[in-house]
Design a protein around this motif. Sequence first.
Motif, PDB file in Angstrom:
ATOM      1  N   ARG A 181       7.560  10.327 -10.876  1.00  0.00           N
ATOM      2  CA  ARG A 181       7.457   8.905 -10.606  1.00  0.00           C
ATOM      3  C   ARG A 181       8.721   8.180 -11.045  1.00  0.00           C
ATOM      4  O   ARG A 181       9.200   7.264 -10.379  1.00  0.00           O
ATOM      5  N   GLY A 182       9.287   8.641 -12.158  1.00  0.00           N
ATOM      6  CA  GLY A 182      10.467   7.983 -12.703  1.00  0.00           C
ATOM      7  C   GLY A 182      11.731   8.227 -11.905  1.00  0.00           C
ATOM      8  O   GLY A 182      12.743   7.576 -12.115  1.00  0.00           O
ATOM      9  N   ALA A 183      11.679   9.193 -10.980  1.00  0.00           N
ATOM     10  CA  ALA A 183      12.900   9.556 -10.249  1.00  0.00           C
ATOM     11  C   ALA A 183      12.957   8.892  -8.890  1.00  0.00           C
ATOM     12  O   ALA A 183      13.759   9.263  -8.048  1.00  0.00           O
ATOM     13  N   ARG A 184      12.118   7.848  -8.682  1.00  0.00           N
ATOM     14  CA  ARG A 184      11.982   7.364  -7.304  1.00  0.00           C
ATOM     15  C   ARG A 184      13.221   6.700  -6.751  1.00  0.00           C
ATOM     16  O   ARG A 184      13.405   6.642  -5.541  1.00  0.00           O
ATOM     17  N   ASP A 185      14.098   6.207  -7.612  1.00  0.00           N
ATOM     18  CA  ASP A 185      15.289   5.543  -7.085  1.00  0.00           C
ATOM     19  C   ASP A 185      16.498   6.468  -6.970  1.00  0.00           C
ATOM     20  O   ASP A 185      17.567   6.038  -6.543  1.00  0.00           O
ATOM     21  N   LEU A 186      16.313   7.726  -7.341  1.00  0.00           N
ATOM     22  CA  LEU A 186      17.452   8.639  -7.251  1.00  0.00           C
ATOM     23  C   LEU A 186      17.656   9.091  -5.805  1.00  0.00           C
ATOM     24  O   LEU A 186      16.744   9.067  -4.990  1.00  0.00           O
ATOM     25  N   MET A 187      18.882   9.516  -5.502  1.00  0.00           N
ATOM     26  CA  MET A 187      19.148  10.116  -4.204  1.00  0.00           C
ATOM     27  C   MET A 187      18.873  11.618  -4.322  1.00  0.00           C
ATOM     28  O   MET A 187      19.012  12.193  -5.407  1.00  0.00           O
ATOM     29  N   PRO A 188      18.518  12.271  -3.216  1.00  0.00           N
ATOM     30  CA  PRO A 188      18.202  13.701  -3.288  1.00  0.00           C
ATOM     31  C   PRO A 188      19.320  14.537  -3.917  1.00  0.00           C
ATOM     32  O   PRO A 188      19.056  15.511  -4.609  1.00  0.00           O
ATOM     33  N   SER A 189      20.580  14.125  -3.713  1.00  0.00           N
ATOM     34  CA  SER A 189      21.675  14.926  -4.261  1.00  0.00           C
ATOM     35  C   SER A 189      21.724  14.854  -5.784  1.00  0.00           C
ATOM     36  O   SER A 189      22.366  15.676  -6.426  1.00  0.00           O
ATOM     37  N   GLN A 190      21.036  13.862  -6.358  1.00  0.00           N
ATOM     38  CA  GLN A 190      21.055  13.746  -7.822  1.00  0.00           C
ATOM     39  C   GLN A 190      19.955  14.566  -8.482  1.00  0.00           C
ATOM     40  O   GLN A 190      19.849  14.577  -9.703  1.00  0.00           O
ATOM     41  N   LEU A 191      19.116  15.226  -7.678  1.00  0.00           N
ATOM     42  CA  LEU A 191      17.997  15.974  -8.239  1.00  0.00           C
ATOM     43  C   LEU A 191      18.382  17.435  -8.443  1.00  0.00           C
ATOM     44  O   LEU A 191      19.197  17.981  -7.710  1.00  0.00           O
ATOM     45  N   THR A 199       0.841  -1.198   0.000  1.00  0.00           N
ATOM     46  CA  THR A 199       0.000   0.000   0.000  1.00  0.00           C
ATOM     47  C   THR A 199       0.879   1.253   0.000  1.00  0.00           C
ATOM     48  O   THR A 199       0.631   2.213  -0.730  1.00  0.00           O
ATOM     49  N   ILE A 200       1.911   1.227   0.837  1.00  0.00           N
ATOM     50  CA  ILE A 200       2.835   2.361   0.888  1.00  0.00           C
ATOM     51  C   ILE A 200       3.429   2.595  -0.491  1.00  0.00           C
ATOM     52  O   ILE A 200       3.489   3.719  -0.987  1.00  0.00           O
ATOM     53  N   ARG A 201       3.827   1.499  -1.133  1.00  0.00           N
ATOM     54  CA  ARG A 201       4.429   1.615  -2.453  1.00  0.00           C
ATOM     55  C   ARG A 201       3.474   2.304  -3.428  1.00  0.00           C
ATOM     56  O   ARG A 201       3.845   3.252  -4.128  1.00  0.00           O
ATOM     57  N   ASP A 202       2.221   1.852  -3.429  1.00  0.00           N
ATOM     58  CA  ASP A 202       1.249   2.443  -4.344  1.00  0.00           C
ATOM     59  C   ASP A 202       1.027   3.921  -4.033  1.00  0.00           C
ATOM     60  O   ASP A 202       0.984   4.758  -4.935  1.00  0.00           O
ATOM     61  N   LEU A 203       0.892   4.230  -2.742  1.00  0.00           N
ATOM     62  CA  LEU A 203       0.648   5.617  -2.356  1.00  0.00           C
ATOM     63  C   LEU A 203       1.810   6.511  -2.767  1.00  0.00           C
ATOM     64  O   LEU A 203       1.619   7.594  -3.333  1.00  0.00           O
ATOM     65  N   VAL A 204       3.040   6.044  -2.500  1.00  0.00           N
ATOM     66  CA  VAL A 204       4.215   6.854  -2.832  1.00  0.00           C
ATOM     67  C   VAL A 204       4.256   7.112  -4.332  1.00  0.00           C
ATOM     68  O   VAL A 204       4.502   8.232  -4.793  1.00  0.00           O
ATOM     69  N   ILE A 205       3.986   6.062  -5.105  1.00  0.00           N
ATOM     70  CA  ILE A 205       4.050   6.224  -6.557  1.00  0.00           C
ATOM     71  C   ILE A 205       2.979   7.208  -7.031  1.00  0.00           C
ATOM     72  O   ILE A 205       3.224   8.051  -7.905  1.00  0.00           O
TER      73      ILE A 205
END
Lengths: 260, 290
Positions: free
Chosen positions: B155-165, B140-146
């Motif tokens: 949505r596509g940036a979910r695996d990035l670290m904050p420093s990469q944004l 459920t958490i996964r769905d909500l986060v997405i």
Amino acid sequence: MEHVLRRIGAETLRWLQGLGRATMMWAMAVARLPRWSDVSLIVRQVYNIGVLSVVIIVLSGFAIGAVIALQFYTQLARFGAEDAVGVGLALVLLRELGPVVTALLFAGRAGSAITAEIGLMKTTEQLSIMEMMGVDPLRRIVAPRLWGGFISMPLLTVLFNTVAIYGGVVVGIHWLGADPGGFWSGMQNTVELWQDLGKGMVKAVVFGLVVTWIAVFQGYDCEPTAEGMGLATTRTVVMSSVLVLAMDFFLTLLMYGDFR
Amino acid sequence: MTESLGPDTVGSGAGSTGSVNAQTADYLIEIDDLCLMRGEKVVFDHLSLKVPRGGITAVMGPSGTGKTTLLRVIGGQVRPDSGAVYLNGKDVCRMSRSELFEARRDIGMLFQSSALFTDINVFENVAFPMRVHTDLPEDTIRDLVIMKLNAVGLRGARDLMPSQLSGGRARRVALARAIALDPDLIMYDEPFTGQDPISMGVILTLIRQLNEALGTSSLLVSHDIHETVNIADYVFVLADGKVIGEGPPKALRDHPSRRVTQFMRGDPDGPVPFHYPADDLKYDLLSEDV
Ligand SMILES: Nc1ncnc2c1ncn2[C@@H]1O[C@H](COP(=O)(O)OP(=O)(O)OP(=O)(O)O)[C@@H](O)[C@H]1O
Ligand SMILES: [Mg+2]
């Protein structure tokens, strides 16, 4: 003159205020014991603080054990008492050098890292946003680190002592050729569980508590700027080192007493 | 003095304290006679304002007037010197530490800096409030986060670290995190800064949707007059620690006070000084004490 006195007064007050804030922080973080859900946070800190310090502890332990064995051996050999190297090494390590050197290394490696990490979290408002989310940073960030340091430091001391004795064995027995039988039996007959190992571990526990407390507080209380963080990190290392050495003296006095 | 427009807006709090609690049903936030000093500077000087429930309320004002500080006072992070701040009828300044942390669970906040947790990735950042405040199962958490990340287009940036944004994207992740638990009140501190025109539109729509679909109340701090006027139901203009004007955005353009209209139209010259108080420029340039 008056100027100087006023300055000293102000500094003392500032210092006392800091001590008050530090005590508050510590009490509020540790007041409620960790819940089950906090265990994974603590384990993670034991990894960050303890496991990541293993390399420096092992290297330093080996070097110190080796050099002590070298010194003892050359001195004791003059009296034909090379076998006493084991006893001397064990006593010096368990009672003094083990906890003290581990604490100094711990302050430099883990303490500074804790301060810098928490300081950066503060500077980048991560602690602040956490508060606004209804998560108490004292419980989420501060407490696990206090526990992690408290748990890691005695374990690191045990590791340090073990490796240092191995370093002594390598130099004393394998290289210089002391008699292994005498080396080990001397150690076994002389070293006492509480008097030597136990009291040394008491030191390790106290040092662990104090160094982690200083490190966490310096980060938590630092001025949220780049200079503030730099200053706080330096302060962690300097304060911890001086306090460890001073406390070691008094703990030795207290625990081994009766020197006169 | 407050120069209010409508007849039913707050005066400067003349002896109406007795009825404060009776009125809280209509207002989510009530600030009554707030005073705050920061160092030597007076940030709030007997400030009073009321934020209605369920709408989009904007707070505008020149840089350094204390808009960010106001949000922190409402969230209970900054204690005022005097005055009262009612959130849902309860005085924030009198709450205990645990009550305060409890109350904050229903508030989402977007900081002026994105303040993402740098040790965990984008997905975990958005999941963080859910993990600490709910017992939802992992999928459920996964769905909500997405869904939340999708709403801000990341949505596509979910695996990035904050420093990469990039800065603008980091703020959108912070926005997704702020709305993660569908709070009753969301406080946005400058949500439009650093956004390109497209993401600006996305954010505007998102704020409005949250407001309409979920009935979320929004308190918005912004300099962007155009966007703010478009989206806000009600605007407060702060200057010198007071509310100098308030009302629906359209009405503020024709406000009787020159200070308000100057701000709403963005004229550099007028009664509100653009410069930080300083000596005359000519004097500064010619003076020799460097
Ligand atoms: N920690 C602090 N110590 C001293 N003064 C502060 C502190 N924080 C804020 N101030 C002062 O309070 C005033 C209000 O600051 P605040 O950040 O709330 O302004 P703002 O309206 O959000 O400005 P901006 O639009 O530029 O973000 C400023 O004049 C600032 O100098
Ligand atoms: Mg601001």
